[in-house]
Scaffold this active site. Structure first.
Site, mmCIF file in Angstrom:
data_model
loop_
_atom_site.group_PDB
_atom_site.id
_atom_site.type_symbol
_atom_site.label_atom_id
_atom_site.label_comp_id
_atom_site.label_asym_id
_atom_site.label_seq_id
_atom_site.Cartn_x
_atom_site.Cartn_y
_atom_site.Cartn_z
ATOM 1 N N CYS A 62 -35.433 20.560 2.849
ATOM 2 C CA CYS A 62 -36.338 20.921 3.940
ATOM 3 C C CYS A 62 -37.758 20.985 3.404
ATOM 4 C CB CYS A 62 -35.912 22.218 4.608
ATOM 5 S SG CYS A 62 -36.431 23.679 3.753
ATOM 6 N N ASP A 71 -41.671 34.769 1.360
ATOM 7 C CA ASP A 71 -42.011 34.626 2.777
ATOM 8 C C ASP A 71 -43.378 35.218 3.135
ATOM 9 O OD1 ASP A 71 -39.636 33.339 3.148
ATOM 10 O OD2 ASP A 71 -38.594 35.027 4.073
ATOM 11 N N ARG A 126 -40.380 29.561 15.774
ATOM 12 C CA ARG A 126 -39.036 29.759 15.224
ATOM 13 C C ARG A 126 -38.855 31.176 14.714
ATOM 14 N NH1 ARG A 126 -36.863 25.477 11.079
ATOM 15 N NH2 ARG A 126 -35.349 27.150 11.109
ATOM 16 N N ARG A 169 -33.163 23.269 -1.544
ATOM 17 C CA ARG A 169 -32.315 24.310 -0.958
ATOM 18 C C ARG A 169 -30.834 23.953 -0.854
ATOM 19 N NH1 ARG A 169 -35.392 26.965 4.069
ATOM 20 N NH2 ARG A 169 -34.194 28.785 3.470
ATOM 21 N N LYS A 219 -35.954 38.629 11.881
ATOM 22 C CA LYS A 219 -35.254 37.352 12.077
ATOM 23 C C LYS A 219 -34.133 37.188 11.056
ATOM 24 C CE LYS A 219 -37.118 33.430 10.262
ATOM 25 N NZ LYS A 219 -36.228 32.655 9.378
ATOM 26 N N ASN A 220 -34.466 37.406 9.775
ATOM 27 C CA ASN A 220 -33.492 37.093 8.722
ATOM 28 C C ASN A 220 -32.385 38.143 8.584
ATOM 29 O OD1 ASN A 220 -34.794 34.751 8.307
ATOM 30 N ND2 ASN A 220 -35.855 35.374 6.436
HETATM 31 N N1 EPU Z 1 -30.275 28.135 -4.148
HETATM 32 C C1 EPU Z 1 -29.485 27.229 -4.804
HETATM 33 N N2 EPU Z 1 -28.167 27.165 -4.454
HETATM 34 C C2 EPU Z 1 -27.619 27.929 -3.475
HETATM 35 C C3 EPU Z 1 -28.430 28.842 -2.805
HETATM 36 C C4 EPU Z 1 -29.770 28.929 -3.167
HETATM 37 O O1 EPU Z 1 -29.928 26.508 -5.702
HETATM 38 O O2 EPU Z 1 -26.411 27.794 -3.199
HETATM 39 C C5 EPU Z 1 -31.704 28.253 -4.530
HETATM 40 C C6 EPU Z 1 -32.638 27.819 -3.406
HETATM 41 O O3 EPU Z 1 -32.846 26.440 -3.411
HETATM 42 C C7 EPU Z 1 -33.887 28.623 -3.710
HETATM 43 C C8 EPU Z 1 -33.324 29.940 -4.272
HETATM 44 O O4 EPU Z 1 -32.001 29.629 -4.693
HETATM 45 O O5 EPU Z 1 -34.635 27.973 -4.695
HETATM 46 C C9 EPU Z 1 -33.269 31.095 -3.290
HETATM 47 O O6 EPU Z 1 -32.746 30.650 -2.053
HETATM 48 P P1 EPU Z 1 -31.963 31.590 -1.053
HETATM 49 O O7 EPU Z 1 -30.561 31.089 -0.943
HETATM 50 O O8 EPU Z 1 -32.150 33.009 -1.411
HETATM 51 O O9 EPU Z 1 -32.715 31.293 0.321
HETATM 52 P P2 EPU Z 1 -32.027 31.230 1.737
HETATM 53 O O10 EPU Z 1 -30.924 32.215 1.772
HETATM 54 O O11 EPU Z 1 -31.770 29.831 2.120
HETATM 55 C C10 EPU Z 1 -33.439 33.150 2.833
HETATM 56 C C11 EPU Z 1 -34.352 33.285 4.009
HETATM 57 C C12 EPU Z 1 -35.658 32.548 3.717
HETATM 58 C C13 EPU Z 1 -36.284 33.173 2.473
HETATM 59 C C14 EPU Z 1 -35.307 33.094 1.301
HETATM 60 C C15 EPU Z 1 -35.802 33.773 0.058
HETATM 61 C C16 EPU Z 1 -32.800 33.490 5.859
HETATM 62 C C17 EPU Z 1 -32.201 32.914 7.083
HETATM 63 N N3 EPU Z 1 -33.691 32.739 5.193
HETATM 64 O O12 EPU Z 1 -33.207 31.752 2.666
HETATM 65 O O13 EPU Z 1 -36.504 32.762 4.831
HETATM 66 O O14 EPU Z 1 -37.461 32.476 2.134
HETATM 67 O O15 EPU Z 1 -34.049 33.723 1.678
HETATM 68 O O16 EPU Z 1 -36.078 35.094 0.284
HETATM 69 O O17 EPU Z 1 -32.511 34.632 5.492
HETATM 70 C C18 EPU Z 1 -38.304 32.294 6.287
HETATM 71 O O18 EPU Z 1 -37.941 33.260 6.994
HETATM 72 O O19 EPU Z 1 -39.418 31.729 6.460
HETATM 73 C C19 EPU Z 1 -37.426 31.815 5.228
HETATM 74 C C20 EPU Z 1 -37.543 30.600 4.687
#
Ligand code: EPU
Length: 424
Positions: free
Chosen positions: A120, A312, A404, A125, A22-23
Site C-alpha cells: 500500500c 500515525d 477513511r 505491509r 478507528k483502529n
Molecule cells: N509487518 C510484517 N509482517 C506482518 C505484520 C507486520 O512485516 O505480518 C510489519 C509491517 O510491514 C510494518 C510493521 O510490521 O512495517 C508494523 O505493522 P503493523 O502490523 O503493526 O501495522 P498494521 O497492524 O497493519 C496498524 C494500524 C495502522 C498503524 C500501524 C502501526 C490498524 C487497522 N492499523 O496497522 O494504522 O499505522 O498499526 O501502529 O490498526 C492508520 O490508522 O493510519 C494506520 C495506518
C-alpha cells in the site's frame, strides 16, 4: 471527488469532542464473529473504514443494526448465521484491516478465505506473522490465487493453544491471534505482543464476552481458550490519533482549544513532543486544553511502537516542524514509505529533505497556500494542518483518504473557527 478548501492563518478556538478510535473499532467489530450472541457497541466513529467493515461483515452474514436511527455511534452486531467465511480481494484492497476477520472466522467456523492484501501507499505491509501464528495454532494454510485459505483440521474442530513469538511487533497481527486464541483449546501465549491501547480495548471487550486473557496492556498476553463466547456491551476508547491531530493543528495555527472525551494517558509521547514544541498543555481525566501563542519550536523525533511516538502522528507533527523555529530530524521506523506528504508540504513552501527513513526539516517562517494532493490518511491530515497554518488558500485534493479515518474533520475544524469547506 471531494476536496477541502481552506484559508490559513486563523487561530483555532473552542471545544472539540473526540470520536471513538478507528483502529479499536475495526478489530472490535470483527470480534462479533466469535459468538452467536449480539455485541452492542457505542462510541463507534462515523467514518469510511467503519462503513467498509460493516459492508464486509454484512457480506459474511452478520446482522447489523443501529438501535437509535439518529445515532451512528451505536451499533448492534450479531453473527448467529455466518453465510460466507470469505473476505474478497475487492474488500481487502479497499481496506487492509479486512484481514482482521481471518482469526475470528477461522476460530469460530474452522475455515476462512481472505485475500492477501497487496502493498500500500505507506509500505509493503506483509501479513506473514498473522499466518505464522495461526499455523502455530494448528491451522493449515495455503496461499492460492492471491487468497489465504485457512482451515482447522484437528478432530475437535478447534485451533490449539500455542506459544507464539512474532518476529516484530504487529498491531493487527496481535489482534488476529488474540481473537483466534480466545476459542482455541488450551493456552496461547503471545510474546512480543503490541501494547497499543487499541489492542487493550479489543482485549477488554473479549473479556466481557467471556474470554480468559491476562497480561492486557503488556507485551505478553496469555489466553486460556474457552468453548464459547457470549453477548457483551462495549464503548470504544477515544481516538488518540484524532486527538493528537487536533493538537498539532493548534500547535501549527495557534489559538486555544479543549479536547473533550479523550484519554490523555494514551497520548504521553505526543504530549511530550508538543510541549517541547512550545504548546501549553493542561490535562484532566478526560480532557486536554492546549494553547499556542508563539511560533512552534522544532522538535526531532523518531516513531516507534507504543508507548513511544506513533507512526500515525508522524506526518501531522512534521507539519508543525515545517513552520517551526529551527531544524529537526524525523525518523520513521515502522513503515518504509511513509513520507509521501513531504513533497506536498514542500509545494506549500516547506523545506524538507528525505534521506532514507529520515526527513530533515528546516523550519520556514511562513507556508503559502497551494493545491496539494492527499496520498494516504495521515498524510492528508498533515496537509490540512499545513493549510490551516499557511498564508492564503490551500486546496487538498483526494480527501477520500481523510474520510477513511476521521469523523467529520472539517466540521470539527469549522467549530474551532477555521475557514475550511468541503467542495464537491
Ligand atoms: N509487518 C510484517 N509482517 C506482518 C505484520 C507486520 O512485516 O505480518 C510489519 C509491517 O510491514 C510494518 C510493521 O510490521 O512495517 C508494523 O505493522 P503493523 O502490523 O503493526 O501495522 P498494521 O497492524 O497493519 C496498524 C494500524 C495502522 C498503524 C500501524 C502501526 C490498524 C487497522 N492499523 O496497522 O494504522 O499505522 O498499526 O501502529 O490498526 C492508520 O490508522 O493510519 C494506520 C495506518
Amino acid at each position: 471527488m471531494d476536496k477541502l478548501q481552506m484559508t490559513g492563518g486563523v487561530p483555532l478556538k473552542g471545544e472539540v469532542v473526540i470520536a471513538g478510535a478507528k483502529n479499536a473499532a475495526l478489530p472490535i467489530m470483527c470480534a462479533c464473529l466469535l459468538t452467536n450472541e449480539p455485541i452492542e457497541l457505542s462510541n463507534v466513529p462515523d467514518l469510511q473504514d467503519v462503513r467498509t467493515m460493516l459492508k464486509l461483515l454484512l457480506e459474511i452474514g452478520v446482522m447489523v443494526d443501529f438501535p437509535d436511527k439518529n445515532d451512528r455511534s451505536r451499533l448492534r452486531l450479531q453473527a448467529s448465521k455466518i453465510a460466507s467465511s470469505e473476505a474478497t480481494y475487492e474488500m481487502v484492497k479497499t481496506m487492509r484491516a479486512s484481514i482482521l476477520v481471518l482469526g475470528p472466522l477461522l476460530a469460530k467456523m474452522g475455515t476462512a478465505k481472505v485475500s492477501l492484501p497487496g502493498g500500500c501507499a505507506i509500505g509493503a505491509r506483509p501479513v506473514d506473522q498473522h499466518i505464522k501464528g495461526l499455523k502455530a495454532m494448528g491451522a493449515v494454510i495455503k496461499i492460492k490465487g492471491g487468497y489465504i485459505q485457512a482451515e482447522v483440521k484437528a478432530e475437535n474442530g478447534r485451533l490449539q493453544g500455542a506459544s507464539i513469538l512474532t518476529d516484530m511487533i504487529t498491531v493487527t497481527g496481535t489482534e488476529n491471534l488474540l481473537m483466534a486464541a480466545t476459542l482455541a483449546s488450551g493456552t496461547t501465549i503471545l510474546e512480543n505482543a503490541a501494547r497499543e491501547p487499541e489492542v487493550g480495548d479489543l482485549a477488554e471487550l473479549l473479556v466481557k464476552m467471556g474470554a480468559k486473557i491476562s497480561g492486557i496492556g503488556s507485551d505478553r498476553l496469555v489466553i486460556e481458550g474457552v468453548d464459547k463466547l457470549h453477548a457483551a456491551e462495549h464503548s470504544v476508547i477515544p481516538d488518540r490519533i484524532e486527538a493528537g491531530t487536533f493538537l498539532c493543528a493548534v500547535a501549527a495555527a495557534g489559538g486555544e482549544i479543549v479536547l473533550k472525551r479523550c484519554r490523555p494517558e494514551t497520548l504521553d509521547a505526543v504530549l511530550v513532543k508538543l510541549k517541547e514544541a512550545g504548546l501549553k498543555i493542561e490535562v484532566g481525566s478526560d480532557w486536554i486544553r492546549a494553547t499556542m501563542k508563539d511560533r512552534p519550536k522544532a522538535v526531532s523525533f523518531r516513531t516507534s511502537e507504543y508507548p513511544a511516538f506513533p507512526t500515525d502522528m508522524q506526518a501531522q507533527l512534521m507539519s508543525v516542524n515545517a513552520i517551526a523555529l529551527g531544524s529537526s530530524v524525523v525518523t520513521e521506523t515502522i513503515f518504509e514509505n511513509r513520507f509521501m506528504h513531504v513533497q506536498e508540504l514542500n509545494r506549500l513552501g516547506a523545506d524538507i529533505a528525505i534521506e532514507g527513513n529520515t526527513a530533515i526539516v528546516q523550519g520556514v517562517e511562513k507556508l503559502s497556500g497551494a493545491i496539494v494532493m492527499a496520498t494516504d490518511l495521515r498524510a492528508s491530515a498533515s496537509l490540512v494542518i499545513a493549510g490551516l497554518a499557511a498564508q492564503g488558500e490551500t486546496q487538498v485534493d483526494r480527501i477520500y483518504h481523510l474520510d477513511r479515518g476521521y469523523d467529520r474533520m472539517e466540521l470539527k475544524l469549522t467549530q474551532l473557527g477555521a475557514n475550511i469547506q468541503r467542495v464537491k
